[in-house]
Design an enzyme around this catalytic site. Structure first.
Site, PDB file in Angstrom:
ATOM      1  N   MET A  99       0.849  -1.184   0.000  1.00 18.84           N
ATOM      2  CA  MET A  99       0.000   0.000   0.000  1.00 18.84           C
ATOM      3  C   MET A  99       0.890   1.241   0.000  1.00 18.84           C
ATOM      4  O   MET A  99       1.595   1.500   0.977  1.00 18.84           O
ATOM      5  CB  MET A  99      -0.907  -0.004   1.237  1.00 18.84           C
ATOM      6  CG  MET A  99      -1.711  -1.295   1.392  1.00 18.84           C
ATOM      7  SD  MET A  99      -2.331  -1.523   3.085  1.00 18.84           S
ATOM      8  CE  MET A  99      -3.474  -0.150   3.200  1.00 18.84           C
ATOM      9  N   GLY A 187       2.520   4.521   4.207  1.00 17.56           N
ATOM     10  CA  GLY A 187       2.930   3.334   3.457  1.00 17.56           C
ATOM     11  C   GLY A 187       2.980   2.075   4.310  1.00 17.56           C
ATOM     12  O   GLY A 187       3.449   2.114   5.442  1.00 17.56           O
ATOM     13  N   SER A 188       2.544   0.951   3.765  1.00 27.42           N
ATOM     14  CA  SER A 188       2.449  -0.261   4.562  1.00 27.42           C
ATOM     15  C   SER A 188       2.185  -1.465   3.663  1.00 27.42           C
ATOM     16  O   SER A 188       2.200  -1.360   2.443  1.00 27.42           O
ATOM     17  CB  SER A 188       1.329  -0.108   5.594  1.00 27.42           C
ATOM     18  OG  SER A 188       0.162   0.401   4.971  1.00 27.42           O
ATOM     19  N   ARG A 189       1.905  -2.605   4.285  1.00 26.23           N
ATOM     20  CA  ARG A 189       1.710  -3.840   3.541  1.00 26.23           C
ATOM     21  C   ARG A 189       0.742  -4.738   4.290  1.00 26.23           C
ATOM     22  O   ARG A 189       0.659  -4.699   5.521  1.00 26.23           O
ATOM     23  CB  ARG A 189       3.070  -4.542   3.394  1.00 26.23           C
ATOM     24  CG  ARG A 189       3.069  -5.737   2.490  1.00 26.23           C
ATOM     25  CD  ARG A 189       4.488  -6.219   2.305  1.00 26.23           C
ATOM     26  NE  ARG A 189       4.676  -7.569   2.807  1.00 26.23           N
ATOM     27  CZ  ARG A 189       5.853  -8.160   2.931  1.00 26.23           C
ATOM     28  NH1 ARG A 189       6.949  -7.522   2.622  1.00 26.23           N
ATOM     29  NH2 ARG A 189       5.937  -9.386   3.369  1.00 26.23           N
TER      30      ARG A 189
END
Length: 219
Positions: A99, A187-189
């Protein structure tokens, strides 16, 4: 489209900073039109950026117990067989969605069922695509057992910019497919661990939408 509740505080802080910056500019350099207009433009860009990050678009989600929906907006960056060592402790099929800051950061339940496992882990803030981010970064792990007995695990992973993971579930509660289970700031996952043999309907590089794109189908 509305603004997500997780953004209220951040947006208020940004608006305050913009107000103070513009007030100081007008007080100390009232005759420097170039600097003042530069501050106007930067203020507008910052406000638009924070508003788009916390946007909450309306989505018509169609539920189906045979399907696994994508839990987040973003890009598919991993599809591989791996060892899930925290809960299942066996081989699983991992699908990871990165993301970026421009994506909607709401996280949605891929399936409906009962939360059979939940853990929060404080940790580091490596970039979300780093191979060790899934075991070293701040993260949550959530397993859901469906009404047909299938069980999957999905993991929120903070990135280099993210400093706060939010979740709305706990062990033993029933969740509905497509509803929000959490939010990750910036931001991430999200990693999803599926039973071996699950049909995956996405491929690496695909852009997906949480609650809308079909991630896969149970065997």
């Amino acid at each position: 489209m509305t603004i997500h509740k997780e953004g209220y505080t951040s947006i208020a802080i940004v608006v305050l900073v913009i107000f103070v910056a513009n007030a100081l500019a007008h007080y100390f350099i009232p005759d420097n039109r170039f600097v003042i207009w530069t501050i106007y433009v930067l203020s507008f860009v910052l406000l638009v950026a924070i508003l788009q990050f916390f946007r909450n678009p309306k989505r018509r989600i169609i539920t189906d117990e045979k399907l696994i929906l994508c839990p987040a907006d973003g890009k598919v960056v991993v599809i591989e067989e791996t060892e899930e060592s925290e809960y299942f402790k066996d081989k699983r099929l991992q699908v990871s969605i990165f993301m970026s800051p421009v994506n909607v950061h709401i996280n949605r339940n891929p399936v409906c069922g009962i939360v059979s496992f939940f853990r929060y882990h404080p940790g580091k803030y490596l970039v979300a695509w780093h191979p060790k981010s899934s075991t070293l970064n701040e993260r949550t792990s959530i397993a859901v057992r469906t009404h047909t007995g299938k069980e999957i695990l999905f993991r929120q992973i903070a990135g280099a910019m993210a400093r706060r993971i939010v979740w709305y579930v706990q062990e033993g509660v029933e969740v509905k497919q497509g509803e929000e289970f959490g939010f990750i700031k910036f931001g991430s996952r999200v990693d999803v661990f599926l039973p071996l043999g699950t049909q995956v309907d996405v491929k690496i590089g695909d852009n997906v939408s949480g609650g809308l794109t079909v991630l896969g189908r149970f065997a």
